[in-house]
Design a protein around this motif. Structure first.
Motif, PDB file in Angstrom:
ATOM      1  N   THR A  47       0.651  -1.135  -0.243  1.00 50.73           N
ATOM      2  CA  THR A  47      -0.029   0.131  -0.344  1.00 50.73           C
ATOM      3  C   THR A  47       1.133   1.126  -0.113  1.00 50.73           C
ATOM      4  OG1 THR A  47      -0.678   0.115   2.949  1.00 50.73           O
ATOM      5  CG2 THR A  47      -2.140  -1.028   1.217  1.00 50.73           C
ATOM      6  N   LEU A  48       0.556   2.361  -0.083  1.00 53.39           N
ATOM      7  CA  LEU A  48       0.888   3.612  -0.344  1.00 53.39           C
ATOM      8  C   LEU A  48       1.141   4.577   0.851  1.00 53.39           C
ATOM      9  CD1 LEU A  48       0.183   4.790  -4.495  1.00 53.39           C
ATOM     10  CD2 LEU A  48       2.578   3.912  -3.022  1.00 53.39           C
ATOM     11  N   LYS A  49       1.464   5.399   0.740  1.00 57.04           N
ATOM     12  CA  LYS A  49       0.926   6.679   1.347  1.00 57.04           C
ATOM     13  C   LYS A  49       0.951   7.909   1.188  1.00 57.04           C
ATOM     14  CE  LYS A  49       5.796   7.384   3.749  1.00 57.04           C
ATOM     15  NZ  LYS A  49       6.633   7.771   4.951  1.00 57.04           N
ATOM     16  N   ASP A  50       0.605   8.878   1.918  1.00 59.67           N
ATOM     17  CA  ASP A  50       0.779  10.219   0.853  1.00 59.67           C
ATOM     18  C   ASP A  50       2.085  10.166   1.110  1.00 59.67           C
ATOM     19  OD1 ASP A  50      -2.578   9.171   0.962  1.00 59.67           O
ATOM     20  OD2 ASP A  50      -2.478  11.461   2.225  1.00 59.67           O
ATOM     21  N   GLY A  51       2.195  10.803  -0.285  1.00 57.40           N
ATOM     22  CA  GLY A  51       3.638  10.752  -0.361  1.00 57.40           C
ATOM     23  C   GLY A  51       4.418  11.831  -1.799  1.00 57.40           C
ATOM     24  N   GLU A  52       5.351  12.012  -2.598  1.00 58.65           N
ATOM     25  CA  GLU A  52       5.930  11.584  -3.694  1.00 58.65           C
ATOM     26  C   GLU A  52       6.585  10.282  -4.485  1.00 58.65           C
ATOM     27  OE1 GLU A  52       8.641  15.332  -3.023  1.00 58.65           O
ATOM     28  OE2 GLU A  52       7.161  16.860  -3.719  1.00 58.65           O
ATOM     29  N   LEU A  53       6.118  10.386  -5.392  1.00 58.46           N
ATOM     30  CA  LEU A  53       6.863  10.029  -6.097  1.00 58.46           C
ATOM     31  C   LEU A  53       7.935  10.554  -6.787  1.00 58.46           C
ATOM     32  CD1 LEU A  53       3.972   7.950  -8.797  1.00 58.46           C
ATOM     33  CD2 LEU A  53       5.351   6.961  -7.260  1.00 58.46           C
ATOM     34  N   LYS A  54       8.806  10.055  -6.937  1.00 55.74           N
ATOM     35  CA  LYS A  54      10.706  10.401  -7.961  1.00 55.74           C
ATOM     36  C   LYS A  54      10.973   9.184  -8.743  1.00 55.74           C
ATOM     37  CE  LYS A  54      11.734  12.631  -3.354  1.00 55.74           C
ATOM     38  NZ  LYS A  54      11.583  11.656  -2.424  1.00 55.74           N
ATOM     39  N   ILE A  55      10.878   9.815 -10.205  1.00 51.88           N
ATOM     40  CA  ILE A  55      10.863   9.427 -10.989  1.00 51.88           C
ATOM     41  C   ILE A  55      11.945   9.893 -11.549  1.00 51.88           C
ATOM     42  CG2 ILE A  55       9.684   8.956 -13.882  1.00 51.88           C
ATOM     43  CD1 ILE A  55       7.062   9.997 -11.967  1.00 51.88           C
ATOM     44  N   TYR A  56      12.848   9.419 -11.676  1.00 54.19           N
ATOM     45  CA  TYR A  56      14.011   9.080 -12.254  1.00 54.19           C
ATOM     46  C   TYR A  56      13.881   8.665 -14.287  1.00 54.19           C
ATOM     47  CZ  TYR A  56      15.700  10.136  -7.833  1.00 54.19           C
ATOM     48  OH  TYR A  56      15.800  10.733  -6.832  1.00 54.19           O
ATOM     49  N   LYS A  57      14.364   9.620 -14.638  1.00 55.91           N
ATOM     50  CA  LYS A  57      14.144   8.988 -16.413  1.00 55.91           C
ATOM     51  C   LYS A  57      15.804   8.096 -16.364  1.00 55.91           C
ATOM     52  CE  LYS A  57      11.902   8.678 -20.764  1.00 55.91           C
ATOM     53  NZ  LYS A  57      11.405   8.488 -20.487  1.00 55.91           N
ATOM     54  N   THR A  58      16.539   8.949 -15.985  1.00 51.27           N
ATOM     55  CA  THR A  58      18.067   8.081 -16.717  1.00 51.27           C
ATOM     56  C   THR A  58      18.767   7.991 -15.884  1.00 51.27           C
ATOM     57  OG1 THR A  58      18.853  10.040 -17.653  1.00 51.27           O
ATOM     58  CG2 THR A  58      18.155   9.293 -18.953  1.00 51.27           C
ATOM     59  N   PRO A  59      20.138   7.196 -15.009  1.00 54.61           N
ATOM     60  CA  PRO A  59      20.701   7.128 -14.220  1.00 54.61           C
ATOM     61  C   PRO A  59      21.803   8.428 -13.993  1.00 54.61           C
ATOM     62  CG  PRO A  59      21.008   5.313 -15.762  1.00 54.61           C
ATOM     63  CD  PRO A  59      20.165   6.456 -16.661  1.00 54.61           C
ATOM     64  N   GLY A  60      21.420   8.977 -13.112  1.00 53.24           N
ATOM     65  CA  GLY A  60      22.146  10.267 -13.133  1.00 53.24           C
ATOM     66  C   GLY A  60      21.546  11.694 -13.011  1.00 53.24           C
ATOM     67  N   SER A  61      20.393  11.284 -13.698  1.00 54.03           N
ATOM     68  CA  SER A  61      18.955  12.387 -13.815  1.00 54.03           C
ATOM     69  C   SER A  61      18.943  12.658 -12.068  1.00 54.03           C
ATOM     70  CB  SER A  61      18.850  12.114 -15.038  1.00 54.03           C
ATOM     71  OG  SER A  61      17.251  11.410 -14.936  1.00 54.03           O
ATOM     72  N   GLY A  62      17.583  13.584 -12.515  1.00 54.87           N
ATOM     73  CA  GLY A  62      17.388  14.752 -11.384  1.00 54.87           C
ATOM     74  C   GLY A  62      16.536  14.033 -11.326  1.00 54.87           C
ATOM     75  N   PRO A  63      15.121  13.768 -10.126  1.00 58.77           N
ATOM     76  CA  PRO A  63      13.922  12.914  -9.862  1.00 58.77           C
ATOM     77  C   PRO A  63      13.288  14.317 -10.495  1.00 58.77           C
ATOM     78  CG  PRO A  63      14.560  14.078  -7.982  1.00 58.77           C
ATOM     79  CD  PRO A  63      15.541  13.884  -8.631  1.00 58.77           C
ATOM     80  N   GLU A  64      12.134  13.972 -11.308  1.00 59.19           N
ATOM     81  CA  GLU A  64      10.872  14.399 -11.744  1.00 59.19           C
ATOM     82  C   GLU A  64       9.980  13.566 -10.505  1.00 59.19           C
ATOM     83  OE1 GLU A  64       7.118  14.088 -13.960  1.00 59.19           O
ATOM     84  OE2 GLU A  64       9.039  13.065 -15.227  1.00 59.19           O
ATOM     85  N   THR A  65       9.124  14.792  -9.007  1.00 57.76           N
ATOM     86  CA  THR A  65       8.095  14.102  -8.609  1.00 57.76           C
ATOM     87  C   THR A  65       6.661  14.637  -8.946  1.00 57.76           C
ATOM     88  OG1 THR A  65       8.663  16.780  -7.084  1.00 57.76           O
ATOM     89  CG2 THR A  65       9.807  14.942  -6.970  1.00 57.76           C
ATOM     90  N   ILE A  66       5.868  13.675  -8.110  1.00 58.10           N
ATOM     91  CA  ILE A  66       4.502  13.669  -8.213  1.00 58.10           C
ATOM     92  C   ILE A  66       3.999  12.614  -7.504  1.00 58.10           C
ATOM     93  CG2 ILE A  66       2.472  12.555  -9.540  1.00 58.10           C
ATOM     94  CD1 ILE A  66       4.138  11.741 -12.148  1.00 58.10           C
ATOM     95  N   THR A  67       3.172  14.176  -6.634  1.00 62.83           N
ATOM     96  CA  THR A  67       2.239  13.401  -5.115  1.00 62.83           C
ATOM     97  C   THR A  67       0.913  12.824  -5.442  1.00 62.83           C
ATOM     98  OG1 THR A  67       3.399  15.871  -4.853  1.00 62.83           O
ATOM     99  CG2 THR A  67       0.949  14.819  -3.558  1.00 62.83           C
ATOM    100  N   VAL A  68       1.317  11.277  -4.804  1.00 65.95           N
ATOM    101  CA  VAL A  68      -0.440  10.934  -4.831  1.00 65.95           C
ATOM    102  C   VAL A  68      -0.343  10.592  -3.413  1.00 65.95           C
ATOM    103  CG1 VAL A  68       1.072   9.749  -6.454  1.00 65.95           C
ATOM    104  CG2 VAL A  68       2.024   8.736  -4.718  1.00 65.95           C
TER     105      VAL A  68
END
Length: 86
Positions: free
Chosen positions: A44-65
């Motif tokens: 299950t998820l808790k409320d928070g941010e998904l952090k998506i790393y498109k490529t190695p070494g890249s900064g994360p894109e965040t989506i609040t879920v």
């Protein structure tokens, strides 16, 4: 190399379907990172941010879920969230 298939779905729509390097998920028992080849499991998820790393070494894109489930399987990572905001 982007090699993990990732999908984020809410009751309203498919928010994202993409090939990514890694996703950090706010699980109910703590954050966890998923990359290609991760062992299958569901949580299950808790409320928070998904952090998506498109490529190695890249900064994360965040989506609040909020609320929902995450499943890691042979097809990759699927996050079924009650709501998601980029």
């Amino acid at each position: 190399m982007a090699d993990l298939h990732f999908e984020l779905v809410t009751p309203e729509k498919l928010v994202r379907s993409d090939e990514v390097h890694m996703v950090v998920v706010p699980g109910s028992e703590g954050e966890f990172g998923v990359m290609a080849g991760h062992a299958p499991f569901m949580t299950t998820l808790k409320d928070g941010e998904l952090k998506i790393y498109k490529t190695p070494g890249s900064g994360p894109e965040t989506i609040t879920v909020s609320g929902g489930f995450a499943e890691v399987g042979d097809q990759g990572l699927v996050v079924l969230a009650e709501s998601a905001n980029a």
